[in-house]
Design a protein around this motif. Structure first.
Motif, short mmCIF file in Angstrom:
data_model
loop_
_atom_site.label_atom_id
_atom_site.label_comp_id
_atom_site.label_asym_id
_atom_site.label_seq_id
_atom_site.Cartn_x
_atom_site.Cartn_y
_atom_site.Cartn_z
N LYS A 381 29.86 27.96 13.85
CA LYS A 381 31.10 27.87 14.61
C LYS A 381 32.29 28.45 13.84
O LYS A 381 33.40 28.52 14.36
N GLY A 382 32.05 28.86 12.60
CA GLY A 382 33.14 29.33 11.76
C GLY A 382 33.46 30.80 11.95
O GLY A 382 33.05 31.45 12.91
N ILE A 383 34.22 31.34 10.98
CA ILE A 383 34.63 32.75 10.98
C ILE A 383 33.53 33.55 10.27
O ILE A 383 33.28 33.31 9.09
N PHE A 384 32.89 34.47 10.97
CA PHE A 384 31.79 35.18 10.33
C PHE A 384 31.73 36.63 10.79
O PHE A 384 32.24 37.00 11.86
N TRP A 385 31.12 37.44 9.95
CA TRP A 385 30.82 38.85 10.25
C TRP A 385 29.41 39.09 9.73
O TRP A 385 29.18 39.26 8.55
N LYS A 386 28.46 39.10 10.64
CA LYS A 386 27.05 39.02 10.27
C LYS A 386 26.60 40.16 9.36
O LYS A 386 25.85 39.95 8.41
N THR A 387 27.06 41.38 9.61
CA THR A 387 26.56 42.52 8.83
C THR A 387 27.12 42.55 7.41
O THR A 387 26.69 43.37 6.60
#
Length: 411
Positions: A381-387
């Motif tokens: 649910k947080g702030i993420f950037w998968k790559t």
């Protein structure tokens, strides 16, 4: 409104709804004076919002009473049609002149009145809801204007009357970044931060801009060797709640010197139909930084403020299959679901509003965690950037900037 005394229930129904319909006919309160103070406008907006909420609650209670009465009338109708006649309604006994056939006719008349009143109340309910949405939008605009007026007032107190020509900038004091730097411009305001850069400005900070066809508004400009960039988002400490509805993301929220979202409509006014570059700056909890740039176009509200991405970069924002012409990603919030995940509402399932492709590739407006949660279900649910760091790593800080790459059409 006149009510026929067909029955006691009908009188109660008419009395309850007459008040609502007569209230609808009252003249609207006069508009506030043109030069009313911000406090008066704020009090008026709050008062109208409370009135709308109260009227809406009253309509909902009345609709519930009407529904209960309609169910009782339906049950009475079934009893009145019984061949044995043993369950005749009390209304038939109350009218001895009409005989055995009076009860069905009275019931039919009441049902017709009930449907008519229910239709009028439904129309009133829709109007109240529409006015409530309009007032909420006005309230957000008033808050935005109040913050801008406060910044301009502090600038006037610090620097006195504006001079007709731009003077050489003095060195900035440490920690002082609140002044609106171009408040003394007497000529046309720049359309965006890039135009300000082309006019010779080289210092980052808060500036007034005026895109074509728009009133002026305040933006945070970052000047680099690549030109002037408009900051449209910043996350750094969790001081602002980003789990907000569509209208908030459209209008903007937060503090332009801290955590904030500029507003989808303002970003669209800045870019217009021009191509732009979107820059994303990321930081993890170990102090590592990453920066990405890619070309985009941003549509208007009729497209749900869609980002149009070229094929090479579309996968960064969650594309599973990309056509050679690229990909279009609409913006989604928990109350307006436009994402590409057909069986889920990504904004509701995660947090915040974002250009969701699927629910698992990126979300820079998610919940801010000051420490990394242990549970994976919470981390996503947080702030993420998968790559970069993966879906289950909540980032410490993010900044999003945009810069138009084509010259605007002259006005």
């Amino acid at each position: 409104m006149r009510c026929a005394p067909a029955a006691g229930a009908a009188l109660v129904l008419c009395a309850a709804t007459a008040g609502l319909l007569s209230a609808q006919g009252h003249p609207a309160p006069p508009e506030p004076p043109r030069f009313a103070s911000w406090d008066e406008m704020n009090v008026l907006a709050h008062g109208l919002l409370q009135l709308g909420h109260g009227l809406r609650e009253h309509v909902e209670r009345t609709r519930g009473q009407l529904g209960s009465l309609e169910r009782r009338l339906d049950a009475c109708g079934a009893a009145c049609q019984d061949a044995g006649g043993s369950a005749a309604p009390p209304l038939a006994a109350a009218d001895p002149v009409s005989g055995d056939h009076a009860a069905p006719e009275t019931l039919h008349s009441l049902q017709v009145q009930l449907k008519a009143q229910n239709s009028r109340i439904e129309q009133l309910f829709q109007k109240v809801a529409q006015q409530q949405r309009h007032l909420e939008k006005q309230h957000l605009r008033i808050q935005n204007l109040q913050s801008q007026v406060g910044l301009l007032a502090s600038k006037d107190l610090d620097h006195g009357v504006a001079k007709p020509a731009r003077k050489k900038r003095l060195p900035k004091m440490a920690g002082h970044v609140s002044a609106v730097h171009n408040n003394s411009r007497l000529y046309r305001l720049p359309r965006d931060c890039q135009e300000l850069f082309e006019d010779g400005e080289r210092h980052s900070g808060l500036f007034q801009i005026q895109p074509q066809g728009s009133p002026p508004f305040l933006v945070n400009c970052k000047m680099t060797s690549d030109g002037g960039w408009t900051v449209i988002q910043r996350r750094q400490d969790g001081s602002v709640d980003f789990n907000r509805p569509w209208e908030a993301y459209k209008a903007g929220f937060g503090d332009p010197e801290g955590e904030f979202w500029l507003g989808l409509e303002k970003v669209h006014l800045i870019t217009g139909d021009r191509g732009s570059r979107l820059a994303v700056q990321l930081r993890d909890w170990e102090g590592n930084d990453a920066s990405l740039q890619f070309p985009v176009r941003l549509g208007g509200e009729d497209t749900a403020y869609s980002l149009q991405l070229s094929a090479p970069v579309a996968s960064e924002l969650g594309a599973t299959t990309v056509a050679p012409s690229g990909l279009t990603l609409p913006f989604s919030t928990w109350d307006q679901d436009h994402d590409l995940q057909g069986d889920k509402n990504c904004a509701k399932n995660l947090s915040g509003g974002w250009w969701f492709g699927t629910c698992s590739h990126s979300n820079l407006n998610g919940q801010y965690f000051r420490s990394i949660p242990r549970e994976r279900q919470q981390r996503k649910k947080g702030i993420f950037w998968k790559t970069w760091r993966g879906r289950y790593y909540p980032l410490q800080a993010t900044t999003i900037l945009i810069q138009p790459t084509a010259a605007p059409v002259a006005s």
